[in-house]
Write an enzyme that holds these catalytic residues in place. Structure first.
Site, short mmCIF file in Angstrom:
data_model
loop_
_atom_site.label_atom_id
_atom_site.label_comp_id
_atom_site.label_asym_id
_atom_site.label_seq_id
_atom_site.Cartn_x
_atom_site.Cartn_y
_atom_site.Cartn_z
N SER A 109 0.87 -1.18 0.00
CA SER A 109 0.00 0.00 0.00
C SER A 109 0.90 1.22 0.00
CB SER A 109 -0.86 0.00 1.27
OG SER A 109 -1.47 1.26 1.45
N TYR B 256 -1.93 -1.11 10.44
CA TYR B 256 -2.03 -1.52 9.03
C TYR B 256 -0.80 -1.04 8.26
CZ TYR B 256 -3.69 -1.48 4.16
OH TYR B 256 -3.81 -1.64 2.80
#
Ligand code: NAP
Length: 250
Positions: free
Chosen positions: A139, A153
């Site tokens: 990401s 995350y």
């Protein structure tokens, strides 16, 4: 029509929705055979119907034995695996001081162990045949941890970056025909936010969230050739460099 995936067998985890589903459809439309991996039977069935020549395997990618089973079953069905994409993952919305040990464990399990298990399942096969493409979906938050309440995350996705780059180093001399790619999506309009632990902003409501069809196309374009850091937005690499320069005051 682009047919660059003709005859290629591509395993994609998290193919039952979002980015994985869009990538599966794109690859199938270019002639590839996709092995769709996920847990939700209804959604896997729906996506398979949109991907001619494809099949699905129901599996939980946080279970090492099940991931090994995916590799064995894909080889039994198709006789080869050309590309393996570790795409399954999950977010979280929890401020740092509110994070529990279980929250962190969950992020590592869903985003890091799942990727490690996929790599450990397919790389020995690539070693045996001498070629293959492995892609791990990280990401932009794995490069630029710039979203509040996403620390666990972002940390997990940074771990994905580290593992992917290290694997590339470990294999580059002995296996020059094995290509190892890290994928960096920014905000993408999927159910990702809704599926996040603790809920979260609907990713579709994030201003300028990238369309999922476009993301599928960009990833399909970049899996087999081009930079090994595959940013789904054209300004992704520049943003990452800008972030580091800002912190180092350069
Ligand atoms: N959307 C974004 O803004 C964004 C941005 C950057 C990176 N990413 C990354 O892109 C990847 C795909 O996200 P998305 O946006 O497509 O989210 P999504 O729509 O929530 O899809 C997540 C996929 O992962 C699968 N999955 C989750 N846990 C699993 C497990 N334990 N075993 C098997 N499959 C599992 C889900 O399938 P089942 O429910 O069927 O198991 C689903 O197909 C993730 O790694 C995510 O972190 C997303």
């Amino acid at each position: 029509m682009n047919q660059d995936y003709i005859g290629k067998v591509v395993v994609i985890t998290g193919a039952s929705s979002g980015i994985g589903a869009a990538l599966s459809q794109e690859i199938a439309s270019r002639g590839g055979f996709v092995v769709l991996v996920g847990r939700n039977l209804d959604r896997l069935t729906e996506v398979m119907a949109l991907c001619p020549g494809s099949t699905f395997i129901q599996a939980d990618v946080t279970d090492k034995g099940q991931v090994e089973g995916v590799c064995a079953e894909a080889l039994a069905r198709y006789g080869q695996i050309d590309i393996w994409v570790n795409n399954a993952g999950r977010g979280i919305s929890r401020n740092l001081l509110d994070l529990s040990e279980e929250d962190l464990d969950e992020m590592i399990k869903d985003n890091v162990k799942s990727v490690l298990f996929g790599m450990q399942a397919v790389l020995p096969y690539f070693q045996e045949v001498g070629h293959g493409v492995l892609a791990n979906v990280s990401s932009m938050l794995g490069r630029i941890p710039a979203a509040p309440a996403r620390s666990a995350y972002s940390a997990a996705k940074a771990a994905v970056v580290s593992m992917t780059e290290t694997a590339r180093m470990e294999f580059e001399k002995s296996l020059p025909q094995v290509r190892i790619v890290t994928v960096f999506p920014g905000a993408v309009a999927t159910d990702f936010g809704n599926n996040s632990l603790g809920g979260g902003v609907d990713s579709r409501a994030i201003p300028n969230a990238q369309g999922v069809t476009e993301v599928g196309q960009v990833i399909a374009d970049g899996l087999m050739a081009g930079p090994v850091d595959l940013y789904t937005r054209s300004h992704g690499a520049e943003a990452a460099i800008g972030h580091m320069k800002k912190l180092a005051d350069i």
